[in-house]
Design an enzyme around this catalytic site. Structure first.
Site, PDB file in Angstrom:
ATOM      1  N   PRO A 105     -36.021  10.659 -16.827  1.00 43.06           N
ATOM      2  CA  PRO A 105     -35.689   9.247 -17.004  1.00 43.06           C
ATOM      3  C   PRO A 105     -34.426   8.860 -16.323  1.00 43.06           C
ATOM      4  CG  PRO A 105     -35.720  10.513 -18.945  1.00 43.06           C
ATOM      5  CD  PRO A 105     -36.202  11.201 -18.152  1.00 43.06           C
ATOM      6  N   ASN A 106     -34.177   7.766 -15.843  1.00 35.47           N
ATOM      7  CA  ASN A 106     -33.231   7.107 -15.202  1.00 35.47           C
ATOM      8  C   ASN A 106     -32.544   7.562 -13.928  1.00 35.47           C
ATOM      9  OD1 ASN A 106     -33.004   5.003 -17.392  1.00 35.47           O
ATOM     10  ND2 ASN A 106     -32.498   6.807 -18.811  1.00 35.47           N
ATOM     11  N   ARG A 129     -26.525   3.861 -10.946  1.00 31.01           N
ATOM     12  CA  ARG A 129     -26.182   4.139 -12.365  1.00 31.01           C
ATOM     13  C   ARG A 129     -25.118   4.808 -12.466  1.00 31.01           C
ATOM     14  NH1 ARG A 129     -29.263   9.149 -15.203  1.00 31.01           N
ATOM     15  NH2 ARG A 129     -28.641   8.489 -17.483  1.00 31.01           N
ATOM     16  N   TYR A 137     -22.379   9.725 -11.887  1.00 30.89           N
ATOM     17  CA  TYR A 137     -23.543  10.454 -10.954  1.00 30.89           C
ATOM     18  C   TYR A 137     -23.432  10.218  -9.708  1.00 30.89           C
ATOM     19  CZ  TYR A 137     -25.476  10.788 -15.886  1.00 30.89           C
ATOM     20  OH  TYR A 137     -25.815  11.102 -17.052  1.00 30.89           O
ATOM     21  N   ASN A 189     -34.563  18.351 -13.986  1.00 29.18           N
ATOM     22  CA  ASN A 189     -33.503  17.487 -14.606  1.00 29.18           C
ATOM     23  C   ASN A 189     -34.124  16.528 -15.387  1.00 29.18           C
ATOM     24  OD1 ASN A 189     -31.398  16.045 -15.651  1.00 29.18           O
ATOM     25  ND2 ASN A 189     -30.466  15.613 -13.689  1.00 29.18           N
ATOM     26  N   ALA A 243     -31.818  12.417 -20.433  1.00 37.39           N
ATOM     27  CA  ALA A 243     -31.742  12.527 -21.840  1.00 37.39           C
ATOM     28  C   ALA A 243     -32.697  13.267 -22.610  1.00 37.39           C
ATOM     29  CB  ALA A 243     -31.611  11.071 -22.419  1.00 37.39           C
ATOM     30  N   GLU A 283     -33.277  24.689 -15.226  1.00 38.70           N
ATOM     31  CA  GLU A 283     -32.755  23.339 -15.883  1.00 38.70           C
ATOM     32  C   GLU A 283     -31.842  23.046 -15.095  1.00 38.70           C
ATOM     33  OE1 GLU A 283     -31.300  23.851 -19.774  1.00 38.70           O
ATOM     34  OE2 GLU A 283     -30.566  21.490 -19.953  1.00 38.70           O
ATOM     35  N   HIS A 302     -28.510  19.871 -14.377  1.00 35.92           N
ATOM     36  CA  HIS A 302     -27.872  18.510 -14.781  1.00 35.92           C
ATOM     37  C   HIS A 302     -26.845  18.240 -13.552  1.00 35.92           C
ATOM     38  CE1 HIS A 302     -29.884  18.328 -18.297  1.00 35.92           C
ATOM     39  NE2 HIS A 302     -29.391  19.655 -18.550  1.00 35.92           N
ATOM     40  N   ARG A 322     -19.034  16.005 -22.014  1.00 34.43           N
ATOM     41  CA  ARG A 322     -19.379  14.374 -22.161  1.00 34.43           C
ATOM     42  C   ARG A 322     -19.451  14.487 -23.723  1.00 34.43           C
ATOM     43  NH1 ARG A 322     -23.830  12.747 -18.309  1.00 34.43           N
ATOM     44  NH2 ARG A 322     -22.947  10.662 -18.921  1.00 34.43           N
TER      45      ARG A 322
HETATM   46  C1  DQA Z   1     -28.348  14.299 -16.871  1.00 35.43           C
HETATM   47  C2  DQA Z   1     -27.345  14.517 -18.240  1.00 35.43           C
HETATM   48  C3  DQA Z   1     -27.937  14.051 -19.376  1.00 35.43           C
HETATM   49  O1  DQA Z   1     -27.414  13.750 -20.511  1.00 35.43           O
HETATM   50  C4  DQA Z   1     -28.146  12.345 -19.091  1.00 35.43           C
HETATM   51  O2  DQA Z   1     -29.010  11.816 -20.242  1.00 35.43           O
HETATM   52  C5  DQA Z   1     -28.890  12.059 -17.758  1.00 35.43           C
HETATM   53  C6  DQA Z   1     -28.482  12.956 -16.563  1.00 35.43           C
HETATM   54  C7  DQA Z   1     -27.400  14.901 -15.610  1.00 35.43           C
HETATM   55  O3  DQA Z   1     -28.097  15.097 -14.625  1.00 35.43           O
HETATM   56  O4  DQA Z   1     -26.048  15.184 -15.670  1.00 35.43           O
HETATM   57  O5  DQA Z   1     -29.758  11.298 -17.507  1.00 35.43           O
HETATM   58  O6  DQA Z   1     -29.224  15.166 -16.981  1.00 35.43           O
END
Ligand code: DQA
Length: 143
Positions: A11-12, A19, A24, A75, A78, A99, A101, A108
């Site tokens: 998501p996102n 964003r 990011y 990835n 959240a 995994e 990120h 953070r």
């Molecule tokens: C994330 C880190 C997560 O905490 C966050 O909710 C994201 C992006 C990252 O790629 O740093 O959406 O996975």
């Protein structure tokens, strides 16, 4: 031998570039995806990329991956921090899952330092910007 890999953006992540650019970066998901595909090609691997903002869609894709791909890079956004359903889906499939990120989730908000999927993943890479994905491609090439 890993030939076909699936990359899942949760998501996102479709809003990369817009964003929270301080966290990011300014670069879009399309550029990221092109770079991932190039890195995979360099390693002789085919790569499909999937993005969804929906937990169930990510779970369905993980299930489908078990017969169609040799490995997954995920990835989970959240969902990483609380989705036991995604964790169980990763545990249910036998192919290795890395995994990733973009940000350093340990530097953070406190809730981000807990991942419920790490234990069922082969390994975790975080904090290297888009490089986290490229390192994951490299790691799969060397598995
Ligand atoms: C994330 C880190 C997560 O905490 C966050 O909710 C994201 C992006 C990252 O790629 O740093 O959406 O996975």
């Amino acid at each position: 031998m890993i030939n076909k890999i699936l990359v899942i953006h949760g998501p996102n992540l479709n809003l990369l570039g817009e964003r929270e650019p301080g966290v990011y970066g300014n670069t879009s998901i399309d550029v990221l995806n092109d770079n991932i595909i190039d890195r995979a090609k360099e390693q002789g691997m085919q790569c499909e990329i999937f993005q969804s903002n929906h937990e169930g869609a990510i779970i369905d894709k993980l299930h489908a991956a078990r017969t169609a791909f040799d490995a997954v890079i995920i990835n989970a956004g959240a969902y990483t921090h609380y989705s036991y359903a995604i964790r169980d889906a990763i545990a249910a499939i036998k192919i290795p899952c890395i995994e990733v990120h973009i940000s350093n989730v340990f530097a953070r908000d406190e809730f981000r330092s807990k991942s419920v999927i790490s234990e069922v993943c082969r390994g975790t890479i975080c904090g290297f910007g888009f490089g986290s994905y490229y390192l994951a491609v490299q790691a799969l090439a060397e598995l």
